[in-house]
Design a protein around this motif. Structure first.
Motif, PDB file in Angstrom:
ATOM      1  N   ARG A  92     -68.164  80.345 -14.949  1.00 52.18           N
ATOM      2  CA  ARG A  92     -66.693  80.355 -14.961  1.00 52.18           C
ATOM      3  C   ARG A  92     -66.210  81.727 -15.447  1.00 52.18           C
ATOM      4  N   GLU A  93     -66.774  82.177 -16.558  1.00 53.22           N
ATOM      5  CA  GLU A  93     -66.328  83.444 -17.150  1.00 53.22           C
ATOM      6  C   GLU A  93     -66.502  84.619 -16.181  1.00 53.22           C
ATOM      7  N   PHE A  94     -67.613  84.617 -15.445  1.00 57.15           N
ATOM      8  CA  PHE A  94     -67.888  85.778 -14.587  1.00 57.15           C
ATOM      9  C   PHE A  94     -67.520  85.543 -13.123  1.00 57.15           C
ATOM     10  N   GLY A  95     -66.961  84.369 -12.824  1.00 58.44           N
ATOM     11  CA  GLY A  95     -66.467  84.109 -11.469  1.00 58.44           C
ATOM     12  C   GLY A  95     -67.543  83.826 -10.429  1.00 58.44           C
ATOM     13  N   ILE A  96     -68.686  83.300 -10.869  1.00 63.37           N
ATOM     14  CA  ILE A  96     -69.796  83.030  -9.949  1.00 63.37           C
ATOM     15  C   ILE A  96     -69.726  81.600  -9.414  1.00 63.37           C
ATOM     16  N   THR A  97     -69.987  81.425  -8.122  1.00 62.18           N
ATOM     17  CA  THR A  97     -69.949  80.081  -7.519  1.00 62.18           C
ATOM     18  C   THR A  97     -71.026  79.194  -8.136  1.00 62.18           C
ATOM     19  N   LEU A  98     -70.626  77.988  -8.525  1.00 63.74           N
ATOM     20  CA  LEU A  98     -71.552  77.027  -9.132  1.00 63.74           C
ATOM     21  C   LEU A  98     -71.486  75.715  -8.361  1.00 63.74           C
ATOM     22  N   PHE A  99     -72.647  75.184  -7.961  1.00 67.15           N
ATOM     23  CA  PHE A  99     -72.690  73.818  -7.420  1.00 67.15           C
ATOM     24  C   PHE A  99     -73.027  72.922  -8.605  1.00 67.15           C
ATOM     25  N   ASP A 100     -72.014  72.337  -9.183  1.00 70.09           N
ATOM     26  CA  ASP A 100     -72.235  71.608 -10.437  1.00 70.09           C
ATOM     27  C   ASP A 100     -72.847  70.227 -10.197  1.00 70.09           C
ATOM     28  N   MET A 101     -73.153  69.555 -11.293  1.00 64.77           N
ATOM     29  CA  MET A 101     -73.900  68.297 -11.237  1.00 64.77           C
ATOM     30  C   MET A 101     -73.251  67.214 -10.376  1.00 64.77           C
ATOM     31  N   ASP A 102     -71.918  67.265 -10.269  1.00 65.65           N
ATOM     32  CA  ASP A 102     -71.242  66.219  -9.497  1.00 65.65           C
ATOM     33  C   ASP A 102     -70.952  66.667  -8.057  1.00 65.65           C
ATOM     34  N   ASP A 103     -71.514  67.797  -7.658  1.00 66.85           N
ATOM     35  CA  ASP A 103     -71.289  68.347  -6.326  1.00 66.85           C
ATOM     36  C   ASP A 103     -72.427  67.857  -5.425  1.00 66.85           C
ATOM     37  N   VAL A 104     -72.096  67.370  -4.239  1.00 65.69           N
ATOM     38  CA  VAL A 104     -73.141  66.840  -3.354  1.00 65.69           C
ATOM     39  C   VAL A 104     -74.113  67.953  -2.930  1.00 65.69           C
ATOM     40  N   ARG A 105     -73.683  69.205  -3.047  1.00 68.74           N
ATOM     41  CA  ARG A 105     -74.545  70.333  -2.665  1.00 68.74           C
ATOM     42  C   ARG A 105     -75.525  70.712  -3.774  1.00 68.74           C
ATOM     43  N   GLN A 106     -75.407  70.073  -4.950  1.00 69.79           N
ATOM     44  CA  GLN A 106     -76.321  70.389  -6.060  1.00 69.79           C
ATOM     45  C   GLN A 106     -77.742  69.991  -5.688  1.00 69.79           C
ATOM     46  N   GLY A 107     -78.713  70.701  -6.237  1.00 68.40           N
ATOM     47  CA  GLY A 107     -80.110  70.371  -5.989  1.00 68.40           C
ATOM     48  C   GLY A 107     -80.989  71.455  -6.554  1.00 68.40           C
TER      49      GLY A 107
END
Ligand code: SF4
Lengths: 467, 198
Positions: A92-107
């Motif tokens: 969040r602080e550095f503006g990097i895309t995150l696929f978080d735990m509740d995102d279907v793209r997480q893995g």
């Protein structure tokens, strides 16, 4: 121009400059980030008051610590939770895309990169994880780095590298039905040893490799680090291009033709020189099972556990004795007579859709044997899970008595709650059978997904070619 | 440490990788081998029993700052925590016939010197230090002197050596090349625009 290897082509096209000692400054196209090896790197940036060089080259995902049971319950281990929260706040602080735990793209980071099209041919790809070699399946130069280099990549988009030596491993001819990329990888490691590739980048070639799907090529390149090489690669062909088309991070329609033209150069030129060549006959490769505590301690499913007494090299014999003792096995026992307690189908080696289909084919219409305490299937990503469910694979596994879990690294390294107890024996589709890898005192045997499923339904290692 | 293929899982087991700090890993170095009972970040090491059969617990090698090892040391995962644990424990130098690549690189980022020596030289060193002995390593001169009066020369990359001797800020140095990187990046963007988000 003299004929070049695939490795040399990618090196040349990413070389920013060379210093007096011959070390190259290499530009990095894609940096994948996960929660375990990044916190200290972000902290380093903060302390030095630095910003990421190029935010859009980074993609982050939590995978090592995530629970594979119901996500809604959160993470019960406060230390695991803190590490994942650190990734959330850092990205969040550095503006990097995150696929978080509740995102279907997480893995698992090495599953989602390719799945999203974030790994492309000709790229340099790095991640603070040794199995970054996986991405070489796309004709990319991909290797694992330590945390200091994670910080260096974030801050400069470059890394200082010595040119590697190159090794070509050719698997000639087709492999027999039922033989998978995992068996090919283990057979190669059994041949060259876990240090056989040290200092090299391996390019895989030959008919058996060309016949592999992208999933298979990823499994093979994934295991390259287990042969000691930092990177493995496979030349680009139509299979590569078909896999990429239409994925979210793939080139747009407008750029597609130009990209494909560029990728068609990504193979070693005729006559290119390699520093080492290994040739294996595909027809010789049998289903593989490791018996010891190093991936090179591997035999075919119809063989017996080797005897240290037959070894000339004393250091090697001592290593074998130590491994037999740790594994609770006797030399001379046929590996098919060894019973297992747990089965793990998952990890960045074997958790893609094709792996799950292979395992489901064996599980279908059968039941997990009564001596098996847990047989779990952990898909590599939320999207793999979704697709498997659309194909009804989850139901096949559940009917047979397997557990069907949420995506993550899980029992590959047992950082979350999934692990072996001391003395427990596991048939696992992961990549490392080191002492304690899947839990302190746990005993790991590496196999392909179909072989793991067969171990689950028969309770012991079984040759899948008879099924 | 007279065994080959010592992996980074053995050097620092996974339960300690949950720490988001860079220090404090020394007490957990070789954790599974060093202690008889299991541990994690929350268990005080003082409460755990030492394994008397483990090399580092042997009085002859107490406080060692040089680790003598066998081939393929540091194989396995890329975790820099392995080097942090060695460094934090007090190991300044590891000697082996070969090292895994990523581990080897990580050493230089943390002031730990990995020395590659021929197998038979390592064999001889194992013999010589069997009862505990002092080795003196002269990095500028690239020599190791042993109690029996041997002087063993070792090779090291000039750039990496300078970094160890001077303790340079790698990132700061690379950023001095920012203009060159920027120029490369612009060219790269033109030839492969799909590698860059709009
Ligand atoms: S699945 Fe296993 S090997 Fe792969 S990234 Fe996760 S922990 Fe590492």
């Amino acid at each position: 121009m003299a004929p070049r290897t695939l490795y040399q082509k990618i090196w040349d096209s990413h070389l920013v400059e060379t210093d007096d000692a011959g070390t190259g400054l290499i530009y990095i196209d894609r940096h994948l980030v996960h929660e375990v090896t990044s916190p200290q790197a972000f902290e380093g940036l903060r302390l030095a008051g630095r910003q990421p060089w190029r935010v859009d080259a980074n993609l982050a995902v939590p995978d090592h610590n995530v629970p594979t049971t119901d996500r809604a319950a959160g993470i019960s281990d406060p230390i695991s939770r803190a590490q994942i929260e650190a990734l959330q706040s850092n990205t969040r602080e550095f503006g990097i895309t995150l696929f978080d735990m509740d995102d279907v793209r997480q893995g698992i980071v090495h599953v989602i990169g390719p799945e999203q099209g974030a790994t492309l041919p000709g790229m340099t790809v790095v991640c603070g994880d040794s199995h970054t070699s996986t991405h070489g399946a796309f004709g990319a130069l991909a290797f694992g780095i330590g945390t200091s280099e994670v910080e260096h990549t974030l801050a400069t988009q470059c890394l200082w590298q010595k040119p590697s030596k190159t090794m070509r491993v050719t698997v000639d001819g087709a492999v027999a039905p039922g033989i998978t990329a995992k068996d090919i990888a283990l057979a190669i490691i059994g041949r060259i040893g876990t240090a056989g590739g040290t200092g090299y980048v391996i390019e895989y070639a030959g008919e058996a490799i060309r016949n592999l799907s992208m999933e298979g090529r990823m499994s093979l390149c994934n295991m390259t680090i287990e042969a000691g090489a930092r990177a493995g690669m496979v030349a680009v062909d139509q299979t590569t291009i078909d896999y990429i088309k239409g994925r979210p991070y793939a080139p747009s329609e407008a750029q597609w033709a130009q990209a494909v033209a560029c990728w068609s150069e990504l193979h070693s030129d005729e006559g290119a020189q390699f520093d080492a060549e290994v040739v294996i006959d595909g027809a010789d490769i049998q289903p593989q099972v490791t018996w010891g505590t190093s991936p090179e301690m591997v035999i075919a499913v119809d063989q017996a556990i080797p005897d240290p007494a037959g070894q000339d090299d004393e250091v090697r014999a001592a290593g074998m004795r130590r491994a037999l003792e740790y594994m609770g096995l006797d030399a001379g026992t046929p590996i098919s007579a060894v019973n297992v307690d747990k089965v793990f189908i998952g990890s960045c080696t074997n958790s893609r859709i094709e792996d799950l289909r292979d395992a489901a084919r064996i599980a279908q219409g059968r039941k997990v044997a009564s001596n098996i305490r847990v047989a779990m299937v952990v898909p590599g990503s939320g999207l793999v899970k979704q697709q498997a469910e659309e194909e009804g694979l989850d139901q096949i596994f559940l009917d047979a008595g397997f557990e069907w879990r949420e995506p993550g690294c899980s029992m590959c390294l047992a950082m979350n709650a999934d692990r072996l107890e001391p003395g427990e024996r596991c048939a696992s589709t992961s990549n490392r059978n080191f002492e304690g890898r899947q839990g302190q005192g746990g005993r790991t045997h590496l196999v392909s997904p179909a072989m793991a499923a067969a171990a689950a339904v028969f309770g012991h290692f079984t040759d899948i070619r008879g099924l | 440490m007279d065994r080959s293929n010592v992996d980074t899982d053995a050097i620092i087991p996974k339960q300690y990788l949950k720490s988001i700090r860079r220090s404090g890993f020394g007490p957990f170095l070789f954790d599974d081998w060093r202690y008889l009972d299991a541990g994690d970040l929350d268990t005080p090491v003082e409460s755990r029993r030492l394994n008397p059969d483990f090399e580092l617990n042997d009085a002859r090698y107490a406080g060692a700052s040089v680790l003598l090892a066998r081939k393929n040391f540091g194989c396995g995962s890329s975790r820099e925590h392995a080097v942090w644990a060695l460094e934090n424990y007090g190991i300044r130098c590891v000697m082996a016939p070969s090292f895994a690549d990523i581990f080897f690189n990580n050493c230089f980022k943390n002031g730990v010197l990995p020395i590659v020596l021929e197998e038979k030289v390592i064999d001889a060193l194992f013999e010589e230090v069997r009862d505990g002995a002092q080795l003196t390593i002269d990095l500028p001169a690239q020599t190791i002197s042993t109690p029996s009066g041997q002087n063993i020369a070792f090779d090291i990359d000039a750039g990496l050596k300078a970094r160890l001797v001077q303790g340079l800020d790698d990132i700061g140095l690379t950023l001095e090349r920012a203009d060159v990187i920027r120029a490369f990046e612009n060219k790269h963007r033109q030839s492969q625009p799909w590698l860059f988000a709009e």
